[in-house]
Write an enzyme that holds these catalytic residues in place. Structure first.
Site, PDB file in Angstrom:
ATOM      1  N   GLU A 258       0.584  -1.821   0.249  1.00  0.00           N
ATOM      2  CA  GLU A 258       0.434   0.172   0.469  1.00  0.00           C
ATOM      3  C   GLU A 258       0.524   1.462  -0.220  1.00  0.00           C
ATOM      4  O   GLU A 258       0.634   2.276  -0.874  1.00  0.00           O
ATOM      5  CB  GLU A 258      -0.972  -0.044   1.222  1.00  0.00           C
ATOM      6  CG  GLU A 258      -2.570  -0.951   0.626  1.00  0.00           C
ATOM      7  CD  GLU A 258      -2.982  -0.589  -0.675  1.00  0.00           C
ATOM      8  OE1 GLU A 258      -3.115   0.299  -0.898  1.00  0.00           O
ATOM      9  OE2 GLU A 258      -3.236  -1.694  -0.380  1.00  0.00           O
TER      10      GLU A 258
ATOM     11  N   GLY B  38      10.460   6.707  -6.406  1.00  0.00           N
ATOM     12  CA  GLY B  38       9.968   8.072  -6.695  1.00  0.00           C
ATOM     13  C   GLY B  38       9.335   8.558  -4.605  1.00  0.00           C
ATOM     14  O   GLY B  38       9.326   7.826  -3.740  1.00  0.00           O
TER      15      GLY B  38
ATOM     16  N   TYR C 235      -6.385   5.534   5.073  1.00  0.00           N
ATOM     17  CA  TYR C 235      -6.344   5.009   4.169  1.00  0.00           C
ATOM     18  C   TYR C 235      -5.273   3.535   4.144  1.00  0.00           C
ATOM     19  O   TYR C 235      -6.340   2.476   4.274  1.00  0.00           O
ATOM     20  CB  TYR C 235      -6.602   5.587   2.452  1.00  0.00           C
ATOM     21  CG  TYR C 235      -6.294   4.537   1.358  1.00  0.00           C
ATOM     22  CD1 TYR C 235      -7.404   4.206   0.987  1.00  0.00           C
ATOM     23  CD2 TYR C 235      -4.510   4.195   1.221  1.00  0.00           C
ATOM     24  CE1 TYR C 235      -6.632   2.440   0.156  1.00  0.00           C
ATOM     25  CE2 TYR C 235      -4.692   2.641   0.621  1.00  0.00           C
ATOM     26  CZ  TYR C 235      -5.631   1.876  -0.441  1.00  0.00           C
ATOM     27  OH  TYR C 235      -5.246   1.463  -1.273  1.00  0.00           O
TER      28      TYR C 235
ATOM     29  N   ASP D 105      -9.120   5.500  -1.379  1.00  0.00           N
ATOM     30  CA  ASP D 105      -8.432   6.349  -1.627  1.00  0.00           C
ATOM     31  C   ASP D 105      -8.709   7.157  -2.932  1.00  0.00           C
ATOM     32  O   ASP D 105      -9.773   7.110  -3.336  1.00  0.00           O
ATOM     33  CB  ASP D 105      -7.126   5.118  -2.480  1.00  0.00           C
ATOM     34  CG  ASP D 105      -7.891   4.390  -3.363  1.00  0.00           C
ATOM     35  OD1 ASP D 105      -8.361   4.347  -3.700  1.00  0.00           O
ATOM     36  OD2 ASP D 105      -6.437   3.980  -3.617  1.00  0.00           O
TER      37      ASP D 105
END
Ligand code: SF4
Length: 358
Positions: free
Chosen positions: A42, A86, A125, A143
Site C-alpha cells: 500500500e 520516487g 486509507y 484512496d
C-alpha cells in the site's frame, strides 16, 4: 425515495466480490497476503503505478521481510532499496512506522484501524486497507480510485481528496461493507477503479455494479467533484560542479526536507534576475569554499517536481575547499553521481558530467 443501494446492499456486495474473484489481476502482494506485505504494497502504490511497483515488490520484502528488519535498516540501505520508486519520503515514513510497530507492538502489525492509525505515516486509507485486506475488519479504505467509484456509485458529488469529502463517502460506504468479506469488497472497489470505472472513462457496460449505480442516471463523469489544478511554475536552478581529483563536492539534503539524506550538487533556485555567478558565490561561500571562480555551463536538464518546471544549469567551478568539512557538505566519487545515493535531478545531469574528466 428509497435507493437501489439501501434496498439491496447484499446483492451489490455479492456482484462486486464475485466480479473481483473472476477478474482480478494476479499481483505479487495478492499472492501470500500477510499484514506486512499488505502494508508495504500500500505504501509502494501511493503515487506509483502497479506496473512500476510489481517488479520491485518481492525484492523489497525479501530484503525486509518484517517490521524488525526494516526498523533496523540504515538510511543508505532503505534509499538504495527504494531507488527508482520516487517520493522517498514514503520509505522513511514506512521505516518510522516499522520502528514504532516494533516498539509498541513487538513487531506484530496491529489488527485494527484504530491501532494502525497510531503508527507514524499510517493514515486513514493505509490503515483501512491493512485492517480490512489483511484482517477482515469492516472499515473503509478510500484512496483516489475508491473515492471516485464510491462517489459515482453513491451519487455523492464531493472531492474525495479532502477530509470532508472522504468522511461523507465513508459514512455511506461503511454500511455496505459485508462483515464476512470486507477485504474482498474493498479490494474489489480498488480493482474496479483501476480497470473499469476510470478517471476519464467509466465503462458502465461491463461494470458489475451498474444496477446499483446512481451516476448512471446521468453522466458518470459528473462525479466526483474535482479540485482545481494548480498551475505549474517555471523556475531556474543553478548548481556547481566542483571537481576534486576523482571526487566531486556535493551537499547532503538535511533531515526534515524533501529527499532528506540524498546528495546533490551545491546550488539553489535563482531569484528573478539573479545571476548564476552571484548565487553560486553565495552558496559555496556559505559552505566554506574560498577563491570561488564560476565558469561555463557544463550540463543542462529539465526537471519537474509537483507544481514546478525546473530548468537546471550546472556550472564548472574552481574553488578552494574548506579546511574542515562538516554540516551538509560531502564529497563523492565522480562515478557515484549516477548512483542511488544522489537525487534524480543529479543523475540526469551526471551523464554529461561523467564525460568531463578535466
Ligand atoms: S456503473 Fe459506471 S459509473 Fe457506476 S461504478 Fe460502474 S463504471 Fe462506475
Amino acid at each position: 425515495m428509497e435507493s437501489p443501494l439501501s434496498r439491496d446492499a447484499r446483492g451489490l456486495s455479492k456482484a462486486l466480490v464475485g466480479w473481483f474473484h473472476s477478474s482480478k489481476r494476479d499481483l505479487p502482494w495478492r499472492r501470500n497476503r500477510t499484514p506486512w506485505r499488505t502494508w508495504v504494497s500500500e505504501v509502494m502504490l501511493q503515487q506509483t503505478t502497479v506496473d512500476t511497483v510489481a517488479p520491485r515488490f518481492e525484492a523489497f520484502v525479501t530484503q525486509f521481510p518484517d517490521p524488525h528488519s526494516l526498523a533496523a535498516a540504515s538510511d543508505d540501505a532503505i534509499l538504495a532499496a527504494w531507488a527508482g520508486l520516487g517520493y522517498y519520503r514514503r520509505i522513511r515514513s514506512l521505516r518510522d512506522g516499522a520502528r514504532s510497530c516494533v516498539e509498541a507492538f513487538g513487531g506484530e502489525v496491529p489488527r485494527t484501524q484504530a491501532a494502525l492509525m497510531k503508527l507514524p505515516g499510517v493514515g486513514p486509507y493505509t490503515s483501512g486497507a491493512i485492517a480490512s485486506l489483511a484482517f477482515g475488519e469492516p472499515v473503509a479504505a478510500i484512496d483516489g480510485n475508491v473515492g471516485r467509484v464510491a462517489s459515482r456509485l453513491l451519487g455523492i458529488r464531493v472531492d474525495p481528496s479532502t477530509a470532508k469529502g472522504r468522511k461523507s463517502i465513508e459514512s455511506e460506504l461503511i454500511p455496505l461493507i459485508p462483515k464476512d468479506a470486507a477485504g474482498a469488497f474493498n479490494e474489489a472497489l480498488i480493482e474496479l477503479g483501476a480497470l473499469v470505472c476510470k478517471p476519464s472513462f467509466a465503462d458502465c457496460g461491463r461494470c458489475p455494479i451498474r444496477d446499483w449505480c446512481v451516476a448512471t442516471d446521468g453522466d458518470p463523469m459528473h462525479y466526483p467533484l474535482k479540485r482545481a489544478r494548480k498551475a505549474s511554475v517555471a523556475v531556474r536552478c543553478v548548481r556547481a560542479f566542483v571537481p576534486d581529483g576523482c571526487h566531486v563536492w556535493t551537499t547532503r539534503i538535511p533531515d526534515g526536507q524533501r529527499l532528506a539524506g540524498f546528495q546533490e550538487l551545491p546550488g539553489r533556485w535563482l531569484a528573478p534576475g539573479e545571476s548564476a555567478d552571484t548565487a553560486l558565490q553565495g552558496v559555496l561561500g556559505s559552505l566554506g569554499f574560498s577563491e570561488v571562480s564560476v565558469g561555463d555551463t557544463v550540463a543542462n536538464c529539465h526537471h519537474v517536481i509537483t507544481h514546478h518546471r525546473i530548468e537546471v544549469s550546472v556550472h564548472r567551478v574552481e574553488a578552494r575547499p574548506p579546511q574542515v568539512s562538516g554540516g551538509s557538505l560531502a564529497r563523492i566519487e565522480r562515478s557515484l553521481l549516477s548512483s542511488a545515493s544522489v537525487t534524480t535531478e543529479t543523475r540526469k545531469v551526471a551523464r554529461y558530467l561523467l564525460k568531463d574528466r578535466r
